[in-house]
Design an enzyme around this catalytic site. Structure first.
Site, short mmCIF file in Angstrom:
data_model
loop_
_atom_site.label_atom_id
_atom_site.label_comp_id
_atom_site.label_asym_id
_atom_site.label_seq_id
_atom_site.Cartn_x
_atom_site.Cartn_y
_atom_site.Cartn_z
N ARG A 58 0.79 -1.05 -0.17
CA ARG A 58 -0.02 -0.18 -0.05
C ARG A 58 0.73 1.07 0.24
O ARG A 58 0.26 2.24 -0.41
CB ARG A 58 -1.13 0.04 1.45
CG ARG A 58 -1.90 1.45 1.41
CD ARG A 58 -3.02 1.43 1.83
NE ARG A 58 -2.93 0.40 3.32
CZ ARG A 58 -2.23 0.84 4.56
NH1 ARG A 58 -1.30 2.21 5.14
NH2 ARG A 58 -2.11 -0.28 5.65
N TYR A 111 -11.80 19.50 -15.49
CA TYR A 111 -12.31 18.28 -15.83
C TYR A 111 -13.23 18.30 -14.83
O TYR A 111 -13.21 18.74 -14.19
CB TYR A 111 -11.63 17.06 -15.41
CG TYR A 111 -11.34 15.68 -15.55
CD1 TYR A 111 -11.95 15.38 -17.10
CD2 TYR A 111 -11.63 14.75 -14.16
CE1 TYR A 111 -12.08 13.88 -16.83
CE2 TYR A 111 -12.23 14.00 -14.74
CZ TYR A 111 -12.35 12.97 -15.86
OH TYR A 111 -12.35 11.82 -16.26
N ASP A 183 -2.80 20.21 -14.01
CA ASP A 183 -4.00 18.63 -15.06
C ASP A 183 -2.61 18.94 -16.41
O ASP A 183 -3.36 19.41 -17.41
CB ASP A 183 -4.99 18.94 -14.12
CG ASP A 183 -5.42 17.64 -15.02
OD1 ASP A 183 -4.22 16.90 -15.60
OD2 ASP A 183 -6.37 17.05 -14.71
N LYS A 208 -4.85 7.47 -19.68
CA LYS A 208 -5.09 8.20 -20.93
C LYS A 208 -4.45 8.80 -21.63
O LYS A 208 -3.67 7.06 -22.15
CB LYS A 208 -5.87 10.03 -20.71
CG LYS A 208 -6.63 10.09 -19.40
CD LYS A 208 -7.74 10.11 -20.04
CE LYS A 208 -8.95 9.92 -18.99
NZ LYS A 208 -9.66 11.29 -18.30
C1 LIG Z 1 -10.07 11.20 -17.41
C2 LIG Z 1 -9.04 12.93 -16.76
C3 LIG Z 1 -9.40 12.97 -15.13
C4 LIG Z 1 -9.21 12.26 -14.41
O1 LIG Z 1 -9.13 10.44 -14.77
P1 LIG Z 1 -8.96 8.99 -14.09
O2 LIG Z 1 -7.75 8.26 -14.32
O3 LIG Z 1 -10.29 8.76 -14.67
O4 LIG Z 1 -9.53 9.54 -12.70
C5 LIG Z 1 -8.57 14.25 -14.72
N1 LIG Z 1 -7.69 14.97 -15.62
C6 LIG Z 1 -8.14 15.07 -16.63
C7 LIG Z 1 -7.27 16.17 -17.46
C8 LIG Z 1 -8.89 13.71 -17.39
O5 LIG Z 1 -8.53 14.14 -18.49
#
Ligand SMILES: *Cc1c(COP(=O)(O)O)cnc(C)c1O
Length: 394
Positions: A58, A111, A183, A208
């Site tokens: 963990r 997001y 982000d 992604k």
């Molecule tokens: C998809 C996404 C997230 C969240 O990610 P997960 O892995 O689905 O929790 C956060 N920020 C952006 C810009 C995203 O495209």
């Protein structure tokens, strides 16, 4: 003279050698919850941080650590830590630093999940989230100067690919004593380096582009060692740990990051060029377009305009319902950044929880489609779009 390793090379080699075993050329998946210590004083030293090693997965795990180290080097960061998902990276970072009575300043176009933290969860904790118009840098600066603990930015944004001048906002944020979090999911470390632009922390949904194959969830945070260490502590106790098998899939995906992002960017750019004059299109959003409001900032702070664009059709949602099912080379799905082209209407993906009024406020046309270009051959993608759109002429 030592020279910084280029990102394409780092994507392949960085973070792996220390974690290989048995002479294998690839990092193993270490499926072990805990680690055996015959020497109890060594165990004690690892537990107290005097020696390096792993105790309980963990907290840390070798496969996960290899993934973290590769992304750390790609972002040029001092430290990195990982999470079960991108949302865990974002929420754990917020909950580590934001205390009752404090403010976080961000943008309206965050997001969808991030927006929900701002609207549904931070208020319970008496934390104020101030969301500014994404294109209004003056308003952002004004709110930051009023005082805040954190500035959370995203660029390009989802799904209208708006661009924030990261350097400009980071300077004002630092004068106000705030931490700057970016982000970087849409840009990837191949196209944008927020730490070089002044951010303190960079977040990715590794689900992604980093993983790139839509087969594993994950999140990662990179940046200043002290700040990352604090979030690591929150995560190890709260438990949103990345699974070693997912870490392996993400590591493997990362090796081709540079190739994929280049091809996706090339495909997106050429498809936008094709769609620009298409009679069925009513809106087209892409930072590479000269008429994009922040085209110049995008050109300055990014090494390419990315693999994602969005468009709406003159026939509205009815037209979208006709066109999308006709695409042969696209998944109609909620993710993005995969090797396969992926499309989806904003009102069923990123902004499924938004009301009509909220969509209008965000400048998101109700029939907007997000197009995440894959690595397929450009001519095939263009022909596929042309054929799908041709139904509207009938
Ligand atoms: C998809 C996404 C997230 C969240 O990610 P997960 O892995 O689905 O929790 C956060 N920020 C952006 C810009 C995203 O495209």
């Amino acid at each position: 003279m030592t020279r910084k390793v280029n990102r394409a090379t780092a994507a392949v080699w960085a973070g792996e050698k220390d974690y290989r075993a048995h002479g294998a050329t690839q990092v193993p998946v270490v499926n072990s919850v805990s680690y055996d210590y015959t020497d109890l004083s060594h165990w004690y030293d690892v537990a107290t941080g005097e020696a390096s090693g792993h105790i309980y997965s963990r907290n840390t795990n070798p496969t996960v650590a290899s993934f973290e180290d590769k992304v750390r080097q790609l972002e040029g960061a001092e430290a990195a830590t990982s999470f079960a998902t991108g949302m865990a990276a974002i929420s754990n970072t917020f909950y580590t630093f934001l205390k009752p009575g404090e403010r976080v300043v961000s943008i309206k176009d965050s997001y969808g999940g991030t927006n929900r933290i701002f609207s549904d969860f931070l208020p319970h904790m008496n934390i104020e989230a101030v969301l500014c118009d994404t294109n209004d840098h003056e308003a952002l600066e004004e709110e930051v100067r009023k005082g805040c603990r954190m500035v959370h930015l995203e660029s390009p944004t989802n799904p209208t690919v708006k661009i924030i001048d990261i350097k400009r906002i980071a300077e004002v944020a630092h004068e106000a004593g705030a931490i700057v979090v970016v982000d970087n999911t849409f840009a990837t470390p191949i196209l944008q380096s927020p730490l070089e632009l002044g951010a303190d922390l960079v977040i990715h949904s590794a689900t992604k582009f980093l993983g790139g194959h839509a087969d594993a969830l994950g999140g990662v945070l990179c940046g200043d060692a002290k700040l990352v260490g604090e979030v690591f502590h929150y995560r190890e106790i709260n438990g949103a740990t990345l699974d070693p098998h997912a870490a392996y899939l993400l590591l493997r995906g990362l090796k081709t990051l540079d190739l994929r992002v280049r091809k996706q960017t090339e495909n997106a750019g050429k498809l936008v060029e094709y769609l620009e004059t298409h009679p069925a299109i009513s809106d087209l959003f892409y930072p590479g377009l000269k008429n994009h409001p922040n085209h110049d900032i995008a050109t300055e702070q990014m090494k390419g305009y990315g693999g994602i664009f969005s468009f709406s059709l003159i026939g509205g949602m009815e037209a979208v319902r006709k066109v999308l099912p006709r695409l042969k080379y696209a998944n109609r799905a909620a993710n993005l950044g995969a090797v396969e082209t992926t499309v989806g209407p904003a009102n069923t993906t990123s902004h499924v929880e938004s009301t009509k009024e909220e969509l209008v406020n965000l400048g998101i046309p109700s029939s907007l489609v997000r197009y995440s270009a894959g690595i397929e051959d450009f001519d095939d993608l263009k022909d596929d779009l042309e054929n799908a759109l041709s139904i509207l002429e009938k």
